[in-house]
Design an enzyme around this catalytic site. Structure first.
Site, PDB file in Angstrom:
ATOM      1  N   GLY A  73      25.226 -28.131  79.399  1.00  0.00           N
ATOM      2  CA  GLY A  73      25.178 -28.145  77.950  1.00  0.00           C
ATOM      3  C   GLY A  73      26.338 -28.928  77.347  1.00  0.00           C
ATOM      4  N   THR A  74      27.492 -28.800  77.955  1.00  0.00           N
ATOM      5  CA  THR A  74      28.671 -29.505  77.432  1.00  0.00           C
ATOM      6  C   THR A  74      28.445 -31.007  77.475  1.00  0.00           C
ATOM      7  OG1 THR A  74      30.071 -27.686  78.196  1.00  0.00           O
ATOM      8  CG2 THR A  74      31.168 -29.780  77.743  1.00  0.00           C
ATOM      9  N   ASN A 152      26.482 -18.509  70.184  1.00  0.00           N
ATOM     10  CA  ASN A 152      26.676 -17.875  71.495  1.00  0.00           C
ATOM     11  C   ASN A 152      27.386 -16.534  71.408  1.00  0.00           C
ATOM     12  OD1 ASN A 152      28.586 -20.115  70.807  1.00  0.00           O
ATOM     13  ND2 ASN A 152      29.816 -19.145  72.411  1.00  0.00           N
ATOM     14  N   SER A 200      20.773 -26.106  78.338  1.00  0.00           N
ATOM     15  CA  SER A 200      21.478 -25.930  79.612  1.00  0.00           C
ATOM     16  C   SER A 200      20.697 -24.964  80.495  1.00  0.00           C
ATOM     17  CB  SER A 200      22.877 -25.370  79.320  1.00  0.00           C
ATOM     18  OG  SER A 200      23.563 -25.131  80.518  1.00  0.00           O
ATOM     19  N   GLY A 201      20.409 -25.389  81.726  1.00  0.00           N
ATOM     20  CA  GLY A 201      19.544 -24.606  82.613  1.00  0.00           C
ATOM     21  C   GLY A 201      20.038 -23.202  82.915  1.00  0.00           C
ATOM     22  N   HIS A 202      21.364 -23.058  83.099  1.00  0.00           N
ATOM     23  CA  HIS A 202      21.841 -21.756  83.582  1.00  0.00           C
ATOM     24  C   HIS A 202      21.784 -20.661  82.529  1.00  0.00           C
ATOM     25  CE1 HIS A 202      26.164 -21.460  82.109  1.00  0.00           C
ATOM     26  NE2 HIS A 202      25.894 -22.715  81.818  1.00  0.00           N
ATOM     27  N   THR A 238      22.928 -40.338  90.338  1.00  0.00           N
ATOM     28  CA  THR A 238      21.788 -39.892  91.138  1.00  0.00           C
ATOM     29  C   THR A 238      21.336 -38.519  90.654  1.00  0.00           C
ATOM     30  OG1 THR A 238      22.611 -41.130  93.006  1.00  0.00           O
ATOM     31  CG2 THR A 238      21.006 -39.410  93.498  1.00  0.00           C
ATOM     32  N   CYS A 326      42.128 -12.989  75.358  1.00  0.00           N
ATOM     33  CA  CYS A 326      42.288 -13.485  76.716  1.00  0.00           C
ATOM     34  C   CYS A 326      40.994 -13.813  77.445  1.00  0.00           C
ATOM     35  CB  CYS A 326      43.060 -12.472  77.547  1.00  0.00           C
ATOM     36  SG  CYS A 326      44.568 -11.992  76.755  1.00  0.00           S
TER      37      CYS A 326
HETATM   38  N1  PLP Z   1      26.773 -24.591  73.731  1.00  0.00           N
HETATM   39  C1  PLP Z   1      26.617 -23.270  73.643  1.00  0.00           C
HETATM   40  C2  PLP Z   1      26.120 -22.671  72.368  1.00  0.00           C
HETATM   41  C3  PLP Z   1      26.922 -22.449  74.732  1.00  0.00           C
HETATM   42  O1  PLP Z   1      26.786 -21.131  74.631  1.00  0.00           O
HETATM   43  C4  PLP Z   1      27.406 -23.063  75.920  1.00  0.00           C
HETATM   44  C5  PLP Z   1      27.825 -22.220  77.066  1.00  0.00           C
HETATM   45  O2  PLP Z   1      28.196 -21.093  76.922  1.00  0.00           O
HETATM   46  C6  PLP Z   1      27.520 -24.461  75.959  1.00  0.00           C
HETATM   47  C7  PLP Z   1      27.199 -25.195  74.846  1.00  0.00           C
HETATM   48  C8  PLP Z   1      27.997 -25.150  77.185  1.00  0.00           C
HETATM   49  O3  PLP Z   1      27.010 -25.133  78.182  1.00  0.00           O
HETATM   50  P1  PLP Z   1      27.401 -25.388  79.705  1.00  0.00           P
HETATM   51  O4  PLP Z   1      28.077 -24.169  80.204  1.00  0.00           O
HETATM   52  O5  PLP Z   1      26.100 -25.638  80.388  1.00  0.00           O
HETATM   53  O6  PLP Z   1      28.271 -26.593  79.718  1.00  0.00           O
END
Ligand code: PLP
Length: 395
Positions: A73-74, A152, A200-202, A238, A326
């Protein structure tokens, strides 16, 4: 004896669905070729890559050519924002919000260093965006509005449809970080006219290390990872085929399980929330009670330290997270809760529970049984938890 694990941190990451793992294994064992190879051992894998793309496109209701695979996702957020800014150097203003994930929020200083202006729109006490502030921030130089789809930390949904309407009238692009929305609420890109959408897949039962960016057909964007011709020259590298195949399978599962988010996950989340509010005094829900994804509950528990709470919960096998200092690795309490104006005594004791379709009622019951005792013990030790504090809180 070690307590049984109760995993309520699905906004951090999710378990890989067993069906997803099964689908991936052949690509980690025998089918290890490079899909870009000329010989059939590799080249035949193109069709698996494309099947995964179709499955993801089906979940989002877009065309497969609009799906670009990334590593997370990042990366998708960076690709969207940096790729668009680089494609339109003549524009110099980006609008975002005060409640973005760091993958967007921390691009602010980078963009400012490049000479762009970045405006962060605020939210109200429930985490809802101020659309009047958004409209007022737009000027002739505005290129992009980037807004989180589902928060999130609180699960609050942004009014992305309305934002698209505002943007469209003024010729501005819209990116949405839908990492916490995909798989939890229906997303229909034929109706939602965003230009870019990150996922993001995870976060929906695929493995870590794979994600994607929806890029609306015809949109001009510079690649973020410059390299080979993969992904139609939009993202070099790749392909992580096994994980992409896994994400395709997870997208199919998410699509078929979407009704469970409403019929199963939401009632369990509400039971957890109501149970905590009614059994523990001085607690409140952070975030709009209605405009939220069904799986997330951010509960402010006044007069306790979030870290101490998480450690005590861990002893009961309960995994959750906190918006206080923290746990997030920073020294600052949650920027999201601060933007909402959540009082100090509650920010520090805020706990995020995030459920999934694997969460059971038995687990929720166990959490509800454990929580009052945990909180009472910590409050007995807390220097803040005096009668004056309680009175100041209005109890
Ligand atoms: N954006 C949001 C709203 C998220 O909650 C997260 C991860 O917690 C991300 C982006 C980043 O995703 P990734 O962990 O796959 O880089």
């Amino acid at each position: 004896m070690k307590p049984e694990l109760i995993y309520l941190d699905n906004n951090a990451t999710t378990r890989v669905a067993p069906e997803v793992l099964e689908e991936m294994l052949p690509f980690l064992r025998d089918s290890y070729g490079n899909p870009s190879s000329m010989y059939s051992f590799g080249g035949r894998l193109q069709k698996d890559l494309e099947l995964a793309r179709e499955r993801v496109a089906d979940l989002l209701n877009c065309s497969p050519v609009e799906v670009v695979f990334t590593s997370c996702g990042t990366e998708s957020d960076n690709f969207a924002i940096r790729g668009l800014v680089d494609a339109y150097p003549e524009k110099g203003h980006v609008i975002t919000t005060k409640v973005e994930h760091p993958a967007v929020k921390n691009l602010g200083p980078y963009l400012r260093k490049k000479g762009l202006r970045v405006t962060e729109i605020g939210v109200d006490r429930r985490g809802n965006l101020d659309l009047e502030e958004l409209k007022a921030a737009i000027d002739g130089d505005t290129l992009l509005i980037s807004v989180i789809y589902a928060n999130n930390e609180t699960g609050v949904l942004s009014p992305v449809q309305e934002i698209c309407e505002i943007a469209r009238e003024r010729g501005i692009f819209v990116h949405t970080d839908a990492v916490q929305g995909v798989g939890k609420v229906p997303l229909d890109l034929a109706r939602l006219p965003v230009d870019l959408l990150s996922f993001s897949g995870h976060k929906f039962h695929a493995p870590k290390g794979v994600g994607g960016l929806f890029v609306r057909r015809g949109l001009k964007i510079r690649p973020f990872l410059i390299g080979g011709h993969q992904e139609r020259s939009r993202r070099g590298g790749t392909e992580n085929l096994a994980s992409i195949v896994g994400m395709g399978k997870a997208a199919g599962l998410a699509r078929s399980r979407l009704p469970m988010e409403e019929s199963m996950v939401r009632p369990l989340r509400d039971k957890l929330e109501q149970g905590i509010l009614s059994s523990i005094p001085h607690t409140e829900v952070n975030g709009d009670p209605e405009r939220r994804v069904p799986n997330t509950s951010n509960v402010g528990i006044h007069f306790v330290e979030g870290e101490a709470l998480l450690l005590a919960m861990d002893k009961h096998g309960i995994c959750a997270s906190t918006g206080s200092a923290c746990a997030s690795g920073s020294l600052q309490p949650s920027h999201v809760l601060r933007a909402m104006g959540v009082p100090f005594t509650s920010i520090h004791g805020s706990v995020r529970f995030s459920l999934s379709t694997y969460t059971t009622e038995k687990e929720i019951d166990a959490v509800l049984e454990a929580m009052p005792g945990i909180v009472n013990r910590l409050r007995d030790l807390s220097p803040f938890h005096s009668m004056e504090d309680v009175q100041a809180f209005g109890a």
